[in-house]
Enzyme design. Structure first.
Site, PDB file in Angstrom:
ATOM      1  N   LYS A 118       0.850  -1.184   0.000  1.00 35.64           N
ATOM      2  CA  LYS A 118       0.000   0.000   0.000  1.00 35.64           C
ATOM      3  C   LYS A 118       0.890   1.239   0.000  1.00 35.64           C
ATOM      4  CE  LYS A 118      -3.534   0.228   2.684  1.00 35.64           C
ATOM      5  NZ  LYS A 118      -4.221   0.916   1.579  1.00 35.64           N
ATOM      6  N   GLU A 127      -2.770   4.978   7.092  1.00 32.69           N
ATOM      7  CA  GLU A 127      -3.543   3.760   6.806  1.00 32.69           C
ATOM      8  C   GLU A 127      -3.120   2.637   7.744  1.00 32.69           C
ATOM      9  OE1 GLU A 127      -4.560   4.186   2.052  1.00 32.69           O
ATOM     10  OE2 GLU A 127      -2.688   3.245   2.616  1.00 32.69           O
TER      11      GLU A 127
HETATM   12  O1  LIG Z   1      -1.622   5.435  -0.481  1.00 28.21           O
HETATM   13  C1  LIG Z   1      -2.616   4.988  -1.037  1.00 28.21           C
HETATM   14  C2  LIG Z   1      -3.326   3.805  -0.605  1.00 28.21           C
HETATM   15  O2  LIG Z   1      -2.547   2.804  -0.032  1.00 28.21           O
HETATM   16  C3  LIG Z   1      -4.360   3.252  -1.572  1.00 28.21           C
HETATM   17  O3  LIG Z   1      -5.249   2.522  -0.791  1.00 28.21           O
HETATM   18  C4  LIG Z   1      -3.781   2.360  -2.662  1.00 28.21           C
HETATM   19  O4  LIG Z   1      -2.805   3.084  -3.394  1.00 28.21           O
HETATM   20  C5  LIG Z   1      -4.862   1.832  -3.611  1.00 28.21           C
HETATM   21  O5  LIG Z   1      -5.468   2.873  -4.276  1.00 28.21           O
HETATM   22  P1  LIG Z   1      -6.554   2.651  -5.427  1.00 28.21           P
HETATM   23  O6  LIG Z   1      -7.802   2.182  -4.764  1.00 28.21           O
HETATM   24  O7  LIG Z   1      -6.697   4.001  -6.065  1.00 28.21           O
HETATM   25  O8  LIG Z   1      -5.987   1.638  -6.372  1.00 28.21           O
END
Ligand SMILES: O=C[C@H](O)[C@H](O)[C@H](O)COP(=O)(O)O
Length: 268
Positions: A118, A127
């Protein structure tokens, strides 16, 4: 990757895990989590217009109404804070709670053991804090994020949040660990590096596939490149604040499939 796949995964997670007893809810970050909030609002006792224009697979099911006035939502980033506020939900702060009922979050890659990378959006520090105090941590993603071992699909590298004045030290230390491919993440539409919500930099470091094979460092010392071992190695480097490897934290992941309707489930 499709919007419908993300939406289906998010809706399934909300419908399966949120009920009238759920009170404290962690809201992850990224594009998939937008649909988590969309679904929560649809199921809530105050109705906003649903502008999605999509027919929801679960719309015919009898689902418990959520009493949103009784719920508090904990953000994991500035983005998710805005999502909570703009949808009229009650905003809480991480430091007000020592326990969260459930957190639903996205991921950049998830392996067959529910370990995740992540931080593609640089939000992994908050997070991880929210995930760690959650009784249930649930991942929602589209099918492109599911892999056998981490590093198979997300080849941009493991996101590492670092204290700004330590970044050259961290880059050198990563090289000594044997990492050949690392970058200070640069901003778009701003000269220089991206700055996280916590005022730090992000380094992306690719350690290859985290398949448990031996990994040779520049110092000729080897280590096993399993997700937990790589997490420990990086976390021990001076200047590192948090690593975007979530090992053994998620209990279930929902993946919206390519057809945009069905949802794959991976659980412990
Ligand atoms: O820093 C961002 C987070 O960890 C997001 O949850 C991860 O990048 C996934 O993002 P997306 O749902 O836009 O693919």
């Amino acid at each position: 990757m499709s919007t419908n796949s993300k939406r289906q995964a998010a809706y399934e997670a909300v419908d399966k895990h949120l009920n009238s007893d759920t009170r404290i809810i962690g809201i992850g970050s990224g594009s998939t989590v937008v649909f988590v909030v969309e679904r929560i609002v649809q199921r809530g006792n105050f109705k906003k217009n649903d502008n999605s224009g999509e027919k929801n697979e679960n719309s015919d099911q009898k689902l418990e109404e959520l009493d949103l006035n009784q719920c508090v939502f904990i953000p994991t980033s500035f983005q998710s804070r805005l999502l909570i506020i703009n949808n009229g939900l009650n905003l809480g702060e991480i430091d007000q709670y020592h326990e969260i009922d459930i957190t639903i979050d996205g991921a950049d890659e998830v392996d067959e053991n529910l370990n995740a990378i992540k931080g593609g959006g640089a939000c992994h520090l908050r997070e991880k804090v929210v995930a760690e105090i959650s009784k249930k941590f649930i991942i929602v993603a589209d099918y492109t994020k599911r892999s056998t071992v981490l590093g198979e699909k997300w080849i941009k590298g493991i996101p590492i949040e670092v204290i700004p004045f330590c970044y050259t030290l961290v880059l050198n230390s990563l090289k000594l660990l044997g990492c050949q491919n690392f970058n200070l993440r640069m901003a778009k539409n701003k000269a220089g590096p991206i700055i996280t919500d916590n005022g730090n930099f992000v380094v992306d470091a690719y350690f290859g596939k985290l398949d448990g094979q031996q990994f040779l460092g520049d110092d000729n010392l080897t280590f096993i490149n399993s997700p937990s071992e790589v997490l420990k190695r990086i976390k021990l480097l001076t200047g590192v604040v948090e690593v975007g490897l979530f090992v053994g934290m998620a209990e279930i992941a929902y993946f919206g499939e390519e057809d945009g309707c069905s949802v794959g489930v991976l659980k412990k």
